[in-house]
Design a protein around this motif. Structure first.
Motif, PDB file in Angstrom:
ATOM      1  N   THR A  77       0.830  -1.211   0.000  1.00 52.50           N
ATOM      2  CA  THR A  77       0.000   0.000   0.000  1.00 52.50           C
ATOM      3  C   THR A  77       0.861   1.255   0.000  1.00 52.50           C
ATOM      4  O   THR A  77       0.584   2.225  -0.725  1.00 52.50           O
ATOM      5  CB  THR A  77      -0.930  -0.001   1.235  1.00 52.50           C
ATOM      6  N   ASP A  78       1.915   1.238   0.798  1.00 51.02           N
ATOM      7  CA  ASP A  78       2.820   2.384   0.890  1.00 51.02           C
ATOM      8  C   ASP A  78       3.524   2.636  -0.443  1.00 51.02           C
ATOM      9  O   ASP A  78       3.604   3.778  -0.922  1.00 51.02           O
ATOM     10  CB  ASP A  78       3.852   2.116   1.992  1.00 51.02           C
ATOM     11  N   LEU A  79       4.010   1.582  -1.072  1.00 56.97           N
ATOM     12  CA  LEU A  79       4.721   1.716  -2.347  1.00 56.97           C
ATOM     13  C   LEU A  79       3.804   2.249  -3.436  1.00 56.97           C
ATOM     14  O   LEU A  79       4.186   3.138  -4.209  1.00 56.97           O
ATOM     15  CB  LEU A  79       5.301   0.367  -2.781  1.00 56.97           C
ATOM     16  N   GLU A  80       2.600   1.706  -3.510  1.00 57.06           N
ATOM     17  CA  GLU A  80       1.660   2.128  -4.548  1.00 57.06           C
ATOM     18  C   GLU A  80       1.283   3.598  -4.394  1.00 57.06           C
ATOM     19  O   GLU A  80       1.157   4.328  -5.381  1.00 57.06           O
ATOM     20  CB  GLU A  80       0.417   1.240  -4.512  1.00 57.06           C
ATOM     21  N   ALA A  81       1.118   4.029  -3.148  1.00 57.94           N
ATOM     22  CA  ALA A  81       0.740   5.423  -2.899  1.00 57.94           C
ATOM     23  C   ALA A  81       1.877   6.388  -3.221  1.00 57.94           C
ATOM     24  O   ALA A  81       1.655   7.470  -3.771  1.00 57.94           O
ATOM     25  CB  ALA A  81       0.315   5.589  -1.450  1.00 57.94           C
ATOM     26  N   LYS A  82       3.106   5.979  -2.895  1.00 59.57           N
ATOM     27  CA  LYS A  82       4.242   6.883  -3.067  1.00 59.57           C
ATOM     28  C   LYS A  82       4.762   6.937  -4.494  1.00 59.57           C
ATOM     29  O   LYS A  82       5.197   7.996  -4.969  1.00 59.57           O
ATOM     30  CB  LYS A  82       5.391   6.461  -2.139  1.00 59.57           C
ATOM     31  N   TYR A  83       4.733   5.794  -5.195  1.00 60.53           N
ATOM     32  CA  TYR A  83       5.450   5.723  -6.469  1.00 60.53           C
ATOM     33  C   TYR A  83       4.572   5.400  -7.677  1.00 60.53           C
ATOM     34  O   TYR A  83       5.055   5.392  -8.796  1.00 60.53           O
ATOM     35  CB  TYR A  83       6.578   4.691  -6.366  1.00 60.53           C
ATOM     36  N   GLN A  84       3.308   5.098  -7.458  1.00 56.40           N
ATOM     37  CA  GLN A  84       2.389   4.790  -8.554  1.00 56.40           C
ATOM     38  C   GLN A  84       2.956   3.710  -9.487  1.00 56.40           C
ATOM     39  O   GLN A  84       3.002   3.874 -10.713  1.00 56.40           O
ATOM     40  CB  GLN A  84       2.055   6.056  -9.367  1.00 56.40           C
ATOM     41  N   VAL A  85       3.413   2.634  -8.894  1.00 54.60           N
ATOM     42  CA  VAL A  85       3.928   1.500  -9.663  1.00 54.60           C
ATOM     43  C   VAL A  85       3.113   0.257  -9.332  1.00 54.60           C
ATOM     44  O   VAL A  85       2.361   0.235  -8.350  1.00 54.60           O
ATOM     45  CB  VAL A  85       5.419   1.244  -9.360  1.00 54.60           C
ATOM     46  N   SER A  86       3.281  -0.777 -10.147  1.00 50.82           N
ATOM     47  CA  SER A  86       2.605  -2.053  -9.889  1.00 50.82           C
ATOM     48  C   SER A  86       3.351  -2.818  -8.803  1.00 50.82           C
ATOM     49  O   SER A  86       4.577  -3.001  -8.887  1.00 50.82           O
ATOM     50  CB  SER A  86       2.551  -2.893 -11.166  1.00 50.82           C
ATOM     51  N   VAL A  87       2.627  -3.235  -7.776  1.00 52.43           N
ATOM     52  CA  VAL A  87       3.221  -3.973  -6.661  1.00 52.43           C
ATOM     53  C   VAL A  87       2.366  -5.214  -6.393  1.00 52.43           C
ATOM     54  O   VAL A  87       1.140  -5.139  -6.368  1.00 52.43           O
ATOM     55  CB  VAL A  87       3.301  -3.110  -5.378  1.00 52.43           C
ATOM     56  N   TYR A  88       3.028  -6.342  -6.196  1.00 45.76           N
ATOM     57  CA  TYR A  88       2.338  -7.598  -5.910  1.00 45.76           C
ATOM     58  C   TYR A  88       2.904  -8.155  -4.609  1.00 45.76           C
ATOM     59  O   TYR A  88       4.080  -7.942  -4.284  1.00 45.76           O
ATOM     60  CB  TYR A  88       2.562  -8.616  -7.033  1.00 45.76           C
ATOM     61  N   ASP A  89       2.092  -8.857  -3.848  1.00 48.93           N
ATOM     62  CA  ASP A  89       2.593  -9.481  -2.628  1.00 48.93           C
ATOM     63  C   ASP A  89       2.112 -10.923  -2.525  1.00 48.93           C
ATOM     64  O   ASP A  89       0.962 -11.229  -2.848  1.00 48.93           O
ATOM     65  CB  ASP A  89       2.212  -8.673  -1.390  1.00 48.93           C
ATOM     66  N   TYR A  90       3.019 -11.788  -2.068  1.00 48.99           N
ATOM     67  CA  TYR A  90       2.734 -13.211  -1.931  1.00 48.99           C
ATOM     68  C   TYR A  90       3.351 -13.723  -0.634  1.00 48.99           C
ATOM     69  O   TYR A  90       4.563 -13.562  -0.423  1.00 48.99           O
ATOM     70  CB  TYR A  90       3.343 -14.010  -3.089  1.00 48.99           C
ATOM     71  N   PRO A  91       2.551 -14.332   0.238  1.00 49.87           N
ATOM     72  CA  PRO A  91       3.126 -14.945   1.438  1.00 49.87           C
ATOM     73  C   PRO A  91       4.073 -16.070   1.032  1.00 49.87           C
ATOM     74  O   PRO A  91       3.734 -16.886   0.164  1.00 49.87           O
ATOM     75  CB  PRO A  91       1.911 -15.501   2.182  1.00 49.87           C
TER      76      PRO A  91
END
Length: 253
Positions: A44-58
């Motif tokens: 969430t932080d990355l998307e808000a700050k940099y407007q890039v695609s971010v994915y997360d996987y446990p």
């Protein structure tokens, strides 16, 4: 051109800082780690700050079947990985070898060596097939200079260096780079994990010295990754200004 960067152990410390560095650079970032809630917060932080695609996987890199499933899911859902940052790792305890808790020894071996092997084995073949890629492995000055109470941890980080060299040899005919980053004293949650949550003991590790910060290591990783095709940086050792070897540190009283 935007690249896809997969980072293990991305929920805090150096891994989180790496995620920020690459996202700020405009790269697509894939976060993996054991704590989904932390990964989601970083995402969430990355998307808000940099407007890039971010994915997360446990992902728990010590679990073979999970590594295979998650890595193949990432390749299917996100696409090819351009840069793999093998950051997941830890130290547990600081005792003499003869007194060490065996479970702590095995956890370090499983995470620092086997985890790196398992993830790389899943991601490297698609780099070979595409004849393109970069693997950045996080070692440690402990892999160069052993120190008291860290025989097993030092051995695991020495293995990271040698594995990196071996993989570089095995892919020499491909357009693939392999880099080992070997940080010295870095102020992160690392020591608190090492001492099983003992915050006061962890704070003593950094007392009297201006330790490296996670962002310093992330900056170096980005520099390495942004070199032209002809440049492969095989190894970098990064230490604090008042650090001469792994545990030779001048502390202000």
């Amino acid at each position: 051109m935007s690249r896809t960067v997969l980072i293990t152990g991305a929920s805090s410390g150096i891994g989180e800082a790496m995620a920020h560095a690459f996202a700020k650079n405009g790269d697509k970032v894939v976060l993996t780690g054991r704590r989904l809630e932390r990964l989601e917060a970083v995402k969430t932080d990355l998307e808000a700050k940099y407007q890039v695609s971010v994915y997360d996987y446990p992902l728990d890199v010590t679990k073979k079947e999970m590594v295979e499933t998650v890595c193949q899911t990432i390749l299917s859902e996100v696409g090819p990985i351009d840069i793999l940052v093998n950051n997941a790792g830890l130290a547990l305890g600081l005792d003499k070898f003869q007194d060490y808790a065996v479970e702590d020894m095995l956890t370090m071996l499983d995470t620092n060596i086997k985890g790196l092997l398992l993830v790389t084995r899943q991601i490297l073949p698609q780099m070979v097939e595409r004849n393109s890629g970069h693997i950045i492995n996080i070692g440690s000055t402990a892999g160069i200079y052993a120190y008291a109470g860290a025989a097993v941890y030092s051995a695991t980080k020495a293995a990271v260096k040698v594995l990196s060299d071996g993989i570089r040899i095995d892919t020499i005919d491909k357009d693939i780079k392999v880099t080992t980053l070997q940080p010295g004293i870095v102020e992160t949650p690392f020591s608190q994990i090492r001492f099983h949550g003992n915050k006061e003991r962890a704070e003593q590790v950094y007392k009297g010295v201006e330790a490296l910060q996670a962002e310093d290591i992330a900056d170096v990783a980005l520099y390495v990754a942004n070199q032209p095709r002809r440049v492969q940086i095989s190894d970098i050792t990064i230490m604090a200004n008042q650090q001469a070897t792994g545990f030779t540190i001048h502390r202000e009283v």
